[in-house]
Motif scaffolding. Structure first.
Motif, PDB file in Angstrom:
ATOM      1  N   PHE A   1      15.159  21.522 186.601  1.00  0.00           N
ATOM      2  CA  PHE A   1      16.013  22.569 187.149  1.00  0.00           C
ATOM      3  C   PHE A   1      15.587  23.989 186.805  1.00  0.00           C
ATOM      4  CE2 PHE A   1      18.645  18.798 187.455  1.00  0.00           C
ATOM      5  CZ  PHE A   1      19.089  18.910 188.765  1.00  0.00           C
ATOM      6  N   MET A   2      14.572  24.127 185.957  1.00  0.00           N
ATOM      7  CA  MET A   2      14.138  25.477 185.627  1.00  0.00           C
ATOM      8  C   MET A   2      13.682  26.271 186.856  1.00  0.00           C
ATOM      9  SD  MET A   2      14.009  27.774 183.459  1.00  0.00           S
ATOM     10  CE  MET A   2      13.660  27.782 181.723  1.00  0.00           C
ATOM     11  N   PRO A   3      12.949  25.648 187.811  1.00  0.00           N
ATOM     12  CA  PRO A   3      12.582  26.424 189.007  1.00  0.00           C
ATOM     13  C   PRO A   3      13.800  27.002 189.724  1.00  0.00           C
ATOM     14  CG  PRO A   3      11.304  24.408 188.942  1.00  0.00           C
ATOM     15  CD  PRO A   3      12.327  24.306 187.824  1.00  0.00           C
ATOM     16  N   LEU A   4      14.914  26.266 189.708  1.00  0.00           N
ATOM     17  CA  LEU A   4      16.145  26.755 190.335  1.00  0.00           C
ATOM     18  C   LEU A   4      16.646  28.003 189.601  1.00  0.00           C
ATOM     19  CD1 LEU A   4      18.581  26.430 192.250  1.00  0.00           C
ATOM     20  CD2 LEU A   4      19.562  24.817 190.624  1.00  0.00           C
ATOM     21  N   VAL A   5      16.734  27.909 188.283  1.00  0.00           N
ATOM     22  CA  VAL A   5      17.201  29.054 187.479  1.00  0.00           C
ATOM     23  C   VAL A   5      16.277  30.247 187.691  1.00  0.00           C
ATOM     24  CG1 VAL A   5      17.486  29.904 185.111  1.00  0.00           C
ATOM     25  CG2 VAL A   5      18.275  27.614 185.714  1.00  0.00           C
ATOM     26  N   TRP A   6      14.985  29.988 187.589  1.00  0.00           N
ATOM     27  CA  TRP A   6      14.026  31.081 187.627  1.00  0.00           C
ATOM     28  C   TRP A   6      13.994  31.757 188.998  1.00  0.00           C
ATOM     29  CZ3 TRP A   6      12.697  33.416 183.535  1.00  0.00           C
ATOM     30  CH2 TRP A   6      11.598  34.278 183.502  1.00  0.00           C
ATOM     31  N   SER A   7      14.100  30.953 190.046  1.00  0.00           N
ATOM     32  CA  SER A   7      14.029  31.555 191.380  1.00  0.00           C
ATOM     33  C   SER A   7      15.273  32.407 191.639  1.00  0.00           C
ATOM     34  CB  SER A   7      13.859  30.483 192.453  1.00  0.00           C
ATOM     35  OG  SER A   7      14.995  29.649 192.502  1.00  0.00           O
ATOM     36  N   ILE A   8      16.417  32.042 191.054  1.00  0.00           N
ATOM     37  CA  ILE A   8      17.612  32.867 191.232  1.00  0.00           C
ATOM     38  C   ILE A   8      17.453  34.179 190.463  1.00  0.00           C
ATOM     39  CG2 ILE A   8      20.092  33.048 190.742  1.00  0.00           C
ATOM     40  CD1 ILE A   8      20.261  30.008 191.254  1.00  0.00           C
ATOM     41  N   THR A   9      16.996  34.092 189.220  1.00  0.00           N
ATOM     42  CA  THR A   9      16.843  35.336 188.440  1.00  0.00           C
ATOM     43  C   THR A   9      15.804  36.255 189.088  1.00  0.00           C
ATOM     44  OG1 THR A   9      15.170  34.392 186.977  1.00  0.00           O
ATOM     45  CG2 THR A   9      17.444  34.210 186.256  1.00  0.00           C
ATOM     46  N   ARG A  10      14.785  35.660 189.694  1.00  0.00           N
ATOM     47  CA  ARG A  10      13.775  36.498 190.368  1.00  0.00           C
ATOM     48  C   ARG A  10      14.380  37.300 191.505  1.00  0.00           C
ATOM     49  NH1 ARG A  10       8.005  34.680 190.008  1.00  0.00           N
ATOM     50  NH2 ARG A  10       7.713  35.660 192.010  1.00  0.00           N
ATOM     51  N   ARG A  11      15.316  36.680 192.203  1.00  0.00           N
ATOM     52  CA  ARG A  11      15.894  37.369 193.363  1.00  0.00           C
ATOM     53  C   ARG A  11      16.731  38.565 192.958  1.00  0.00           C
ATOM     54  NH1 ARG A  11      16.250  32.290 195.585  1.00  0.00           N
ATOM     55  NH2 ARG A  11      18.468  31.993 195.292  1.00  0.00           N
ATOM     56  N   PHE A  12      17.160  38.609 191.688  1.00  0.00           N
ATOM     57  CA  PHE A  12      17.963  39.740 191.238  1.00  0.00           C
ATOM     58  C   PHE A  12      17.101  40.912 190.780  1.00  0.00           C
ATOM     59  CE2 PHE A  12      21.254  36.631 191.394  1.00  0.00           C
ATOM     60  CZ  PHE A  12      22.423  37.344 191.552  1.00  0.00           C
ATOM     61  N   ASN A  13      15.782  40.744 190.882  1.00  0.00           N
ATOM     62  CA  ASN A  13      14.875  41.833 190.525  1.00  0.00           C
ATOM     63  C   ASN A  13      15.074  42.348 189.111  1.00  0.00           C
ATOM     64  OD1 ASN A  13      13.241  42.158 192.717  1.00  0.00           O
ATOM     65  ND2 ASN A  13      14.777  43.355 193.841  1.00  0.00           N
ATOM     66  N   LEU A  14      15.372  41.455 188.191  1.00  0.00           N
ATOM     67  CA  LEU A  14      15.569  41.893 186.814  1.00  0.00           C
ATOM     68  C   LEU A  14      14.211  42.016 186.130  1.00  0.00           C
ATOM     69  CD1 LEU A  14      18.390  39.387 185.829  1.00  0.00           C
ATOM     70  CD2 LEU A  14      18.665  41.816 186.360  1.00  0.00           C
ATOM     71  N   PRO A  15      14.138  42.899 185.112  1.00  0.00           N
ATOM     72  CA  PRO A  15      12.924  42.903 184.294  1.00  0.00           C
ATOM     73  C   PRO A  15      12.747  41.523 183.656  1.00  0.00           C
ATOM     74  CG  PRO A  15      14.356  44.747 183.721  1.00  0.00           C
ATOM     75  CD  PRO A  15      15.122  43.889 184.677  1.00  0.00           C
ATOM     76  N   GLU A  16      11.500  41.150 183.352  1.00  0.00           N
ATOM     77  CA  GLU A  16      11.262  39.789 182.889  1.00  0.00           C
ATOM     78  C   GLU A  16      12.045  39.451 181.620  1.00  0.00           C
ATOM     79  OE1 GLU A  16       7.830  37.749 184.090  1.00  0.00           O
ATOM     80  OE2 GLU A  16       7.308  37.210 182.019  1.00  0.00           O
ATOM     81  N   LYS A  17      12.203  40.429 180.726  1.00  0.00           N
ATOM     82  CA  LYS A  17      12.955  40.181 179.484  1.00  0.00           C
ATOM     83  C   LYS A  17      14.398  39.768 179.808  1.00  0.00           C
ATOM     84  CE  LYS A  17      13.892  40.516 174.981  1.00  0.00           C
ATOM     85  NZ  LYS A  17      15.203  39.872 175.049  1.00  0.00           N
ATOM     86  N   ASP A  18      15.001  40.466 180.767  1.00  0.00           N
ATOM     87  CA  ASP A  18      16.375  40.130 181.158  1.00  0.00           C
ATOM     88  C   ASP A  18      16.429  38.761 181.831  1.00  0.00           C
ATOM     89  OD1 ASP A  18      17.324  42.471 180.131  1.00  0.00           O
ATOM     90  OD2 ASP A  18      17.299  43.553 182.033  1.00  0.00           O
ATOM     91  N   GLN A  19      15.414  38.484 182.652  1.00  0.00           N
ATOM     92  CA  GLN A  19      15.348  37.161 183.284  1.00  0.00           C
ATOM     93  C   GLN A  19      15.348  36.076 182.218  1.00  0.00           C
ATOM     94  OE1 GLN A  19      12.608  35.872 186.368  1.00  0.00           O
ATOM     95  NE2 GLN A  19      12.067  37.971 186.756  1.00  0.00           N
ATOM     96  N   GLU A  20      14.569  36.320 181.157  1.00  0.00           N
ATOM     97  CA  GLU A  20      14.486  35.318 180.086  1.00  0.00           C
ATOM     98  C   GLU A  20      15.818  35.153 179.389  1.00  0.00           C
ATOM     99  OE1 GLU A  20       9.961  36.613 178.939  1.00  0.00           O
ATOM    100  OE2 GLU A  20      11.181  35.671 177.396  1.00  0.00           O
ATOM    101  N   ASP A  21      16.517  36.277 179.159  1.00  0.00           N
ATOM    102  CA  ASP A  21      17.827  36.198 178.491  1.00  0.00           C
ATOM    103  C   ASP A  21      18.834  35.448 179.347  1.00  0.00           C
ATOM    104  OD1 ASP A  21      16.871  37.519 176.320  1.00  0.00           O
ATOM    105  OD2 ASP A  21      17.779  39.451 176.798  1.00  0.00           O
TER     106      ASP A  21
END
Lengths: 307, 152
Positions: free
Chosen positions: A135-155
């Motif tokens: 399920f990580m691809p699901l989480v990651w693809s959603i955070t990517r769509r929010f255009n967050l900096p990578e550090k925030d995506q990780e948090d």
């Protein structure tokens, strides 16, 4: 509206049972069914809630995940039955695999996921790792769509997984898991955006926030996209390693030039165009993509007939 | 609706494939952190979970009274117990209802970050991390609580 529902486990179990019973119904019937269910849930909740809106707004995501999973379960079930899909569309794409084949695969995947959930609930780290990988691809693809900096995506990602770890043993219905994950991820990503807004006098996300995909249709669209992307990745995995490498070079970011592809794979540059066409055709023919499409066609067809 | 355009056209199929491949391209350290999250599971049955109160989901502060632009108010609850906190900069101020005395610990994914004892009003002030997942553990004599993970 759903935020006013008082969630209790037995109500969720009831809801899931009812939705399961409703699976064979047509889309319009499902809508009625869900409305009735929501009214029932609301009546059983503490205090008088607001009125149910009569339009599709009732499917809007709820910030409260546990009420949301009920709706999410429903949504996942009818996601392959898009509103507005026509019978004509189906006619151009004959069903090649019996839909029961997909349903069986689906059922097997669900049994497998149910076992993983239960093992992870008992403390099995390997089962947890498998769930993360799946399920990580699901989480990651959603955070990517929010255009967050990578550090925030990780948090955001880690907050979602930490929360899931806390409640993994309470998730009994595997179908609810992708919905729980995508809703939680979206809420956490929104929380980050809001905290950015708080600390920045100029709001760089203002225009973006205005188009935050929160409507029910947009969520359907998101989940559909995840499913499609998974089918594409599964299809890619079915190809021969060399064919896969060829396609991966084509879609690399930045794109690999043809002469570089030719050099790496030892093939004349002139044959890359035809090979590309041949391999994409092969990708379309993989069982992952055929099953994905055939189920959709089949369900569009059934949805059309019921109208 | 041309739902199959992306499939029938070579260029669009390739574009979809690119997106699908990139979505799965998660940095290894993110996957490792997610796997390690499991070790944080609360298996202590004596520890009650304090859930983020629904009206604060998404951490929306627009409707919260007294919220200043620099601070965030959050509320957690479990049955009749509630914990309200205000986060401003590197400090968190909080109060536990009903009033209890005990030890409050701010915990990050790296371990305990700071702690404080509650005063006779059930209030405390503790250090708060700059970013990342965080939660609060309250050890109150016989009753112990832990909040949902939130982002600092």
């Amino acid at each position: 509206m759903l935020g006013d529902l008082r969630y209790e486990q037995y109500r969720l179990d009831d809801a899931v049972r009812e939705l399961k019973a409703a699976r064979s119904h047509a889309r319009a019937d499902l809508d009625k069914y869900l409305t009735a269910l929501l009214v029932k849930l609301q009546e059983s909740s503490v205090g008088a809630g607001p009125e149910l809106p009569s339009d599709r707004a009732r499917f809007d995501p709820c910030p409260r995940n546990n009420a949301w999973v009920v709706v999410e379960f429903f949504r996942i079930d009818c996601i392959r039955r898009p509103a507005g899909a026509s019978v004509q569309e189906t006619a151009t794409r004959p069903v090649r695999i019996h839909p029961d084949a997909r349903r069986e695969t689906d059922a097997m995947a669900m049994v497998e996921l149910r076992e993983l959930l239960s093992a992870a609930g008992r403390g099995d780290q390997d089962a947890w790792d498998t769930i993360v990988e799946r399920f990580m691809p699901l989480v990651w693809s959603i955070t990517r769509r929010f255009n967050l900096p990578e550090k925030d995506q990780e948090d955001v990602s880690q907050t979602v997984w930490l929360r899931l770890a806390e409640r993994i043993e309470t998730i009994r219905e595997p179908r609810a898991l992708p919905g729980w994950i995508s809703t939680t991820t979206r809420n956490e990503a929104l929380a980050v955006l809001k905290s950015k807004r708080r600390t920045n006098s100029v709001d760089p996300y203002g225009s973006w926030m205005a188009q935050t995909p929160l409507a029910g249709d947009a969520v359907d669209e998101n989940l559909l996209r995840e499913e499609r992307q998974q089918a594409l990745r599964d299809g890619l995995a079915e190809l021969e390693p060399r064919q896969r490498e060829f396609l991966l070079l084509l879609v690399s970011d930045p794109p690999t030039p043809y002469d570089e592809i030719g050099r790496r794979l030892g093939m004349p540059t002139g044959s890359i165009g035809p090979t590309r066409a041949r391999l994409l055709k092969k990708l379309r023919g993989t069982s992952a993509l055929r099953t994905f499409l055939d189920v959709r066609s089949d369900e569009i067809e059934r949805g059309g007939e019921s109208r | 609706m041309n739902r199959h355009n992306w499939l029938d056209n070579d260029d669009e199929l390739l574009a979809e494939l690119a997106v699908a491949v990139q979505a799965a391209d998660v940095p290894g350290r993110v996957i490792q952190a997610a796997k390690a999250s499991y070790t944080w599971r609360t298996i202590d049955s004596d520890l009650e979970s304090l859930a983020l109160s629904p009206e604060y989901s998404g951490y929306d502060q627009s409707a919260v009274r007294g919220a200043s632009p620099e601070s965030r108010l959050l509320s957690f609850e479990h049955e009749d117990i509630s914990l309200e906190i205000e986060i401003s900069g590197s400090l968190v101020r909080g109060q536990l209802y009903p009033v209890r005395s005990g030890l409050v610990t701010v915990v990050t994914a790296a371990g305990p970050f700071g702690d404080a004892r509650t005063d006779d009003m059930g209030c405390f002030v503790a250090d708060w991390p700059e970013s990342g997942p965080v939660r609060i553990r309250c050890q109150m004599g016989n009753s112990n609580f832990i909040t949902d993970w939130i982002q600092a």
